[in-house]
Design a protein around this motif. Structure first.
Motif, mmCIF file in Angstrom:
data_model
loop_
_atom_site.group_PDB
_atom_site.id
_atom_site.type_symbol
_atom_site.label_atom_id
_atom_site.label_comp_id
_atom_site.label_asym_id
_atom_site.label_seq_id
_atom_site.Cartn_x
_atom_site.Cartn_y
_atom_site.Cartn_z
ATOM 1 N N LEU A 161 0.850 -1.179 0.000
ATOM 2 C CA LEU A 161 0.000 0.000 0.000
ATOM 3 C C LEU A 161 0.889 1.234 0.000
ATOM 4 O O LEU A 161 1.859 1.318 0.750
ATOM 5 N N LEU A 162 0.578 2.180 -0.880
ATOM 6 C CA LEU A 162 1.288 3.451 -0.891
ATOM 7 C C LEU A 162 0.621 4.374 0.124
ATOM 8 O O LEU A 162 -0.532 4.751 -0.039
ATOM 9 N N ILE A 163 1.355 4.710 1.170
ATOM 10 C CA ILE A 163 0.819 5.540 2.243
ATOM 11 C C ILE A 163 1.454 6.922 2.162
ATOM 12 O O ILE A 163 2.676 7.063 2.283
ATOM 13 N N ASN A 164 0.648 7.921 1.945
ATOM 14 C CA ASN A 164 1.100 9.310 1.943
ATOM 15 C C ASN A 164 0.631 9.972 3.232
ATOM 16 O O ASN A 164 -0.578 10.025 3.513
ATOM 17 N N ILE A 165 1.586 10.457 3.998
ATOM 18 C CA ILE A 165 1.276 11.165 5.236
ATOM 19 C C ILE A 165 1.362 12.658 4.930
ATOM 20 O O ILE A 165 2.380 13.138 4.441
ATOM 21 N N LEU A 166 0.302 13.378 5.215
ATOM 22 C CA LEU A 166 0.220 14.785 4.839
ATOM 23 C C LEU A 166 -0.035 15.645 6.078
ATOM 24 O O LEU A 166 -1.039 15.469 6.773
ATOM 25 N N SER A 167 0.899 16.544 6.373
ATOM 26 C CA SER A 167 0.661 17.509 7.447
ATOM 27 C C SER A 167 0.025 18.758 6.849
ATOM 28 O O SER A 167 0.316 19.138 5.714
ATOM 29 N N LEU A 196 10.582 28.798 19.936
ATOM 30 C CA LEU A 196 10.191 27.730 19.006
ATOM 31 C C LEU A 196 9.319 28.230 17.857
ATOM 32 O O LEU A 196 9.256 27.596 16.796
ATOM 33 N N LYS A 197 8.669 29.355 18.050
ATOM 34 C CA LYS A 197 7.738 29.869 17.051
ATOM 35 C C LYS A 197 8.346 29.994 15.655
ATOM 36 O O LYS A 197 7.718 29.601 14.665
ATOM 37 N N PRO A 198 9.577 30.509 15.496
ATOM 38 C CA PRO A 198 10.131 30.653 14.136
ATOM 39 C C PRO A 198 10.546 29.334 13.502
ATOM 40 O O PRO A 198 10.789 29.274 12.294
ATOM 41 N N LEU A 199 10.634 28.278 14.304
ATOM 42 C CA LEU A 199 11.093 26.985 13.808
ATOM 43 C C LEU A 199 9.911 26.174 13.265
ATOM 44 O O LEU A 199 8.764 26.593 13.327
ATOM 45 N N SER A 200 10.218 24.993 12.751
ATOM 46 C CA SER A 200 9.167 24.099 12.261
ATOM 47 C C SER A 200 9.290 22.752 12.960
ATOM 48 O O SER A 200 10.241 22.507 13.713
ATOM 49 N N GLY A 201 8.344 21.892 12.665
ATOM 50 C CA GLY A 201 8.354 20.559 13.263
ATOM 51 C C GLY A 201 9.504 19.690 12.803
ATOM 52 O O GLY A 201 9.703 18.599 13.337
ATOM 53 N N LEU A 202 10.269 20.169 11.828
ATOM 54 C CA LEU A 202 11.460 19.430 11.390
ATOM 55 C C LEU A 202 12.653 19.691 12.306
ATOM 56 O O LEU A 202 13.647 18.955 12.252
ATOM 57 N N ASP A 203 12.561 20.727 13.106
ATOM 58 C CA ASP A 203 13.657 21.078 14.010
ATOM 59 C C ASP A 203 13.605 20.189 15.255
ATOM 60 O O ASP A 203 12.527 19.988 15.833
ATOM 61 N N PRO A 204 14.750 19.659 15.701
ATOM 62 C CA PRO A 204 14.776 18.791 16.888
ATOM 63 C C PRO A 204 14.196 19.456 18.133
ATOM 64 O O PRO A 204 13.604 18.770 18.980
ATOM 65 N N HIS A 253 4.050 23.221 13.072
ATOM 66 C CA HIS A 253 4.749 22.661 14.228
ATOM 67 C C HIS A 253 4.277 21.251 14.582
ATOM 68 O O HIS A 253 4.938 20.266 14.249
ATOM 69 N N ARG A 254 3.126 21.157 15.243
ATOM 70 C CA ARG A 254 2.666 19.868 15.769
ATOM 71 C C ARG A 254 2.389 18.845 14.677
ATOM 72 O O ARG A 254 2.826 17.688 14.768
ATOM 73 N N SER A 255 1.671 19.241 13.642
ATOM 74 C CA SER A 255 1.323 18.277 12.583
ATOM 75 C C SER A 255 2.568 17.781 11.859
ATOM 76 O O SER A 255 2.661 16.603 11.489
ATOM 77 N N VAL A 256 3.537 18.659 11.664
ATOM 78 C CA VAL A 256 4.777 18.274 10.992
ATOM 79 C C VAL A 256 5.560 17.284 11.853
ATOM 80 O O VAL A 256 6.062 16.267 11.367
ATOM 81 N N VAL A 275 6.063 11.295 3.047
ATOM 82 C CA VAL A 275 5.501 12.370 3.848
ATOM 83 C C VAL A 275 5.547 13.679 3.060
ATOM 84 O O VAL A 275 6.488 13.917 2.292
ATOM 85 N N HIS A 276 4.525 14.501 3.237
ATOM 86 C CA HIS A 276 4.442 15.800 2.571
ATOM 87 C C HIS A 276 3.943 16.815 3.594
ATOM 88 O O HIS A 276 2.998 16.538 4.350
ATOM 89 N N HIS A 277 4.576 17.983 3.619
ATOM 90 C CA HIS A 277 4.185 19.041 4.553
ATOM 91 C C HIS A 277 3.613 20.211 3.747
ATOM 92 O O HIS A 277 4.348 21.058 3.245
ATOM 93 N N ARG A 278 2.293 20.227 3.641
ATOM 94 C CA ARG A 278 1.649 21.169 2.732
ATOM 95 C C ARG A 278 1.837 22.627 3.134
ATOM 96 O O ARG A 278 2.069 23.488 2.286
ATOM 97 N N ASP A 279 1.740 22.905 4.440
ATOM 98 C CA ASP A 279 1.685 24.299 4.878
ATOM 99 C C ASP A 279 2.899 24.732 5.689
ATOM 100 O O ASP A 279 2.864 25.781 6.340
ATOM 101 N N ILE A 280 3.960 23.947 5.640
ATOM 102 C CA ILE A 280 5.110 24.243 6.497
ATOM 103 C C ILE A 280 5.772 25.571 6.150
ATOM 104 O O ILE A 280 6.380 26.222 7.002
ATOM 105 N N ASP A 281 5.661 26.000 4.909
ATOM 106 C CA ASP A 281 6.327 27.234 4.480
ATOM 107 C C ASP A 281 5.426 28.455 4.517
ATOM 108 O O ASP A 281 5.809 29.533 4.040
ATOM 109 N N LYS A 282 4.227 28.281 5.070
ATOM 110 C CA LYS A 282 3.363 29.447 5.222
ATOM 111 C C LYS A 282 3.969 30.391 6.265
ATOM 112 O O LYS A 282 4.674 29.959 7.165
#
Length: 292
Positions: A161-167, A196-204, A253-256, A275-282
């Motif tokens: 199964l092709l599973i696409n995870i979308l934040s 943390l606000k300027p960072l994204s969920g990709l940041d440790p 943040h959280r969804s990512v 995985v795809h992060h639709r809104d991470i760059d907003k």
């Protein structure tokens, strides 16, 4: 190069079969005129290795088609050619036409039984040359898929199964293509932490903040357990792709964080996961609102 000619009685499942082959990685073409079989095969051969296996549908709309003559063009080429002939009982075909209210191509006056009889006579030649004659009278689409992929050596494609995870962020709208949507706005929000606000969920740092709460850990354990339960059932139903959408307020943040965590968890099984992060760059500076 492998060629599979998909033909048979109208209403017996040719369109469904071609879709199954397409999902299994075949280059698919439908309604190829019989006189063009040789030229089409040459075209595919000229595009190797991009095209290595082809499934194409042949439908008859004229009574002067001589399939044996045109198939000789394929016999002269360097291709492994199989003919799949799909058939069904007359009463099943009749009921399928009644349900869809389609007009049978061989009787425009609405006498479906007459059209079925005419078509059977015209297809006798190619039926005799078929590599496989498959009766679809009692088959569900998922059962047809299992049979085709098993017979034609593509069985390994049927169990994945092709599973696409979308934040995403709810403020930007729920993704319309979602199969499953999970709202994680109940989790502690890094947005309100100035560091943390300027960072994204990709940041440790954001990841550690989100996953540092027991509620996040328990949610991910439950989500993983639920998907492990659902995935085999989706596969058995013939589903090829699953889109799991995880949404927080802004999608940064959280969804990512959770989407990345779920990616690592699901990569341990045999399915294909992305995985795809639709809104991470907003714009991260755009406030959700202020509390006073």
């Amino acid at each position: 190069m492998r060629f599979i000619i998909v033909t048979g009685m109208s209403g017996a499942g040719k369109t469904t079969a071609l879709k199954i082959f397409e999902d299994a990685g075949f280059h698919v073409a439908d309604n190829i005129p019989a006189p063009l079989l040789g030229e089409f095969a040459k075209f595919c051969l000229s595009h190797r290795p991009r095209i290595t296996k082809v499934a194409f549908g042949i439908d008859i709309r004229e009574e002067n088609h001589n399939f044996s003559y045109w198939l000789e063009a394929l016999d002269k080429l360097d291709v492994d050619c199989s003919i799949l002939f799909l058939d069904s009982a007359n009463d099943v075909l009749l009921n399928r036409y009644k349900e869809t209210r389609h007009i049978h191509p061989f009787d425009k006056n609405g006498m479906i039984s007459v059209g079925i009889t005419k078509e059977r006579a015209l297809l006798e030649d190619i039926r005799e040359r078929a590599s496989l004659i498959l009766d679809t009278s009692g088959l569900l689409p998922r059962q047809l898929k299992i049979k085709l992929l098993d017979v034609f050596g593509e069985k390994e494609s049927s169990g994945k199964l092709l599973i696409n995870i979308l934040s995403f962020g709810f403020k930007h709208g729920i993704p319309e293509e979602s199969d499953l949507v999970f709202d994680v706005r109940f989790l502690p929000n890094p947005f309100y932490n100035p560091d943390l606000k300027p960072l994204s969920g990709l940041d440790p740092k954001v990841r550690d903040y989100v996953m540092g709460h027991d509620v996040s850990v328990r949610f991910m354990e439950s989500l993983y357990a639920m998907l492990n339960f659902l995935i085999p059932h989706y596969i058995s139903e013939g589903k090829n792709q699953l889109i799991v959408s995880i949404g927080c307020t802004g999608g940064r943040h959280r969804s990512v964080t959770l989407a990345e965590k779920l990616l690592k968890d699901l990569q341990t099984n045999e399915n294909i996961v992305a995985v795809h992060h639709r809104d991470i760059d907003k714009d991260p500076k755009l406030a959700y609102g202020t509390l006073k």
